[in-house]
Enzyme design. Sequence first.
Site, PDB file in Angstrom:
ATOM      1  N   ARG A   1       0.836  -1.203   0.000  1.00 50.12           N
ATOM      2  CA  ARG A   1       0.000   0.000   0.000  1.00 50.12           C
ATOM      3  C   ARG A   1       0.872   1.255   0.000  1.00 50.12           C
ATOM      4  O   ARG A   1       0.560   2.247  -0.674  1.00 50.12           O
ATOM      5  CB  ARG A   1      -0.947  -0.004   1.208  1.00 50.12           C
TER       6      ARG A   1
ATOM      7  N   ARG B   1      10.244  18.853  -7.471  1.00 48.39           N
ATOM      8  CA  ARG B   1      11.518  18.640  -8.175  1.00 48.39           C
ATOM      9  C   ARG B   1      12.689  19.314  -7.461  1.00 48.39           C
ATOM     10  O   ARG B   1      13.840  19.050  -7.774  1.00 48.39           O
ATOM     11  CB  ARG B   1      11.413  19.097  -9.630  1.00 48.39           C
TER      12      ARG B   1
ATOM     13  N   LYS C   1      -2.528   7.007   1.242  1.00 50.92           N
ATOM     14  CA  LYS C   1      -2.328   7.277   2.667  1.00 50.92           C
ATOM     15  C   LYS C   1      -1.232   8.336   2.772  1.00 50.92           C
ATOM     16  O   LYS C   1      -0.053   8.040   2.958  1.00 50.92           O
ATOM     17  CB  LYS C   1      -1.948   5.976   3.389  1.00 50.92           C
TER      18      LYS C   1
ATOM     19  N   GLU D   1     -16.056   6.337   5.750  1.00 51.89           N
ATOM     20  CA  GLU D   1     -15.297   5.671   6.820  1.00 51.89           C
ATOM     21  C   GLU D   1     -15.178   6.631   7.989  1.00 51.89           C
ATOM     22  O   GLU D   1     -15.674   7.757   7.924  1.00 51.89           O
ATOM     23  CB  GLU D   1     -13.919   5.260   6.308  1.00 51.89           C
TER      24      GLU D   1
HETATM   25  N1  PMP Z   1      -9.137   4.712   7.127  1.00 52.40           N
HETATM   26  C1  PMP Z   1      -8.243   5.684   7.372  1.00 52.40           C
HETATM   27  C2  PMP Z   1      -8.530   7.066   6.919  1.00 52.40           C
HETATM   28  C3  PMP Z   1      -7.043   5.375   8.043  1.00 52.40           C
HETATM   29  O1  PMP Z   1      -6.139   6.324   8.289  1.00 52.40           O
HETATM   30  C4  PMP Z   1      -6.812   4.035   8.456  1.00 52.40           C
HETATM   31  C5  PMP Z   1      -5.522   3.671   9.124  1.00 52.40           C
HETATM   32  N2  PMP Z   1      -5.470   4.083  10.464  1.00 52.40           N
HETATM   33  C6  PMP Z   1      -7.799   3.074   8.200  1.00 52.40           C
HETATM   34  C7  PMP Z   1      -8.940   3.440   7.506  1.00 52.40           C
HETATM   35  C8  PMP Z   1      -7.601   1.647   8.598  1.00 52.40           C
HETATM   36  O2  PMP Z   1      -6.612   1.059   7.797  1.00 52.40           O
HETATM   37  P1  PMP Z   1      -5.726  -0.157   8.298  1.00 52.40           P
HETATM   38  O3  PMP Z   1      -6.660  -1.250   8.673  1.00 52.40           O
HETATM   39  O4  PMP Z   1      -4.888  -0.499   7.137  1.00 52.40           O
HETATM   40  O5  PMP Z   1      -4.944   0.332   9.472  1.00 52.40           O
END
Ligand code: PMP
Length: 286
Positions: free
Chosen positions: A51, A104, A150, A183
């Site tokens: 990732r 850059r 991320k 989320e």
């Molecule tokens: N959503 C967000 C926005 C996150 O930052 C994270 C990680 N803390 C997750 C979901 C969960 O991802 P993971 O299970 O890979 O930690």
Amino acid sequence: MSAIFLNGELVPRERAVVSVYDHGLLYGDGVFEGLRFYGGKVFKLREHLDRLEESARHIHLVIPSTMDALARDVEACVKASGMADGYVRLVVTRGVGNLGLDPRSCPRPQVIIIADAISLYPAEMYEKGMEIVTASTIRNHPNALSPRVKSLNYLNNIMAKLEAARAGVPEAIMLNHIGEVAECTADNIFVVERGRLRTPPRSAGILAGITRATVIDLARQASVPFAEETLTRHDIFAASEMFLTGTGAEIIPVTKVDGRPIGDGSPGPVTRLLRGKYHELVRSVA
Ligand code: PMP
């Protein structure tokens, strides 16, 4: 004890510093991962590195190390910490440049690995469930910087986290640009509705959580009916169970949303089953 690797070298905490010209600081230009280790073993290390690599590719950041070398450094950092259980923060910033936006001007990305203790939600919250609210701050529009990346720029999620704090709860649901459930600020969302486990699809504009993928696997293995489906707040209020997933939080039950109890207001059987299976899994690979 903690341990810190800066560009492949173990450095003492006082010397673990970055330049004020690092674009990670100036612009949030960089990517990161949060990992856990159990019994000295990093859980899902390969998935996190994949990732990280995808996030870096998306922002045109070339990580100055192979993924195998990075895996070895993460493991060495965990070993140097002397801890059996803990958390790893892996960060790749754009590196030092001038004061302009243009990446850059940054010839060398910076790789930071920190192994340290993890601060969990209180044990009582895992037993009784968490209360959360819906934030008015929406998740990043997928046509802006994709939520799949991320990145070091979490300000949008931090605004939603502040809304949670103002409401006196630890987390907040973020909707997407068309009002669907996306989320939470740092965790993915699952609900159980009429015996079916459901989670928003990646196309809802979410981070593809590694814990989310693990929980989906565990549900399939346990023959829990499952679907990735668009969720609205209605689905949350109608759910009999709800929980959040994340590397740090693992699986945490949610028992109240916007003042409404979820199901009977206590963690339900599917949540308990999956929590048990998740703990078995992390202990079995340790
Ligand atoms: N959503 C967000 C926005 C996150 O930052 C994270 C990680 N803390 C997750 C979901 C969960 O991802 P993971 O299970 O890979 O930690």
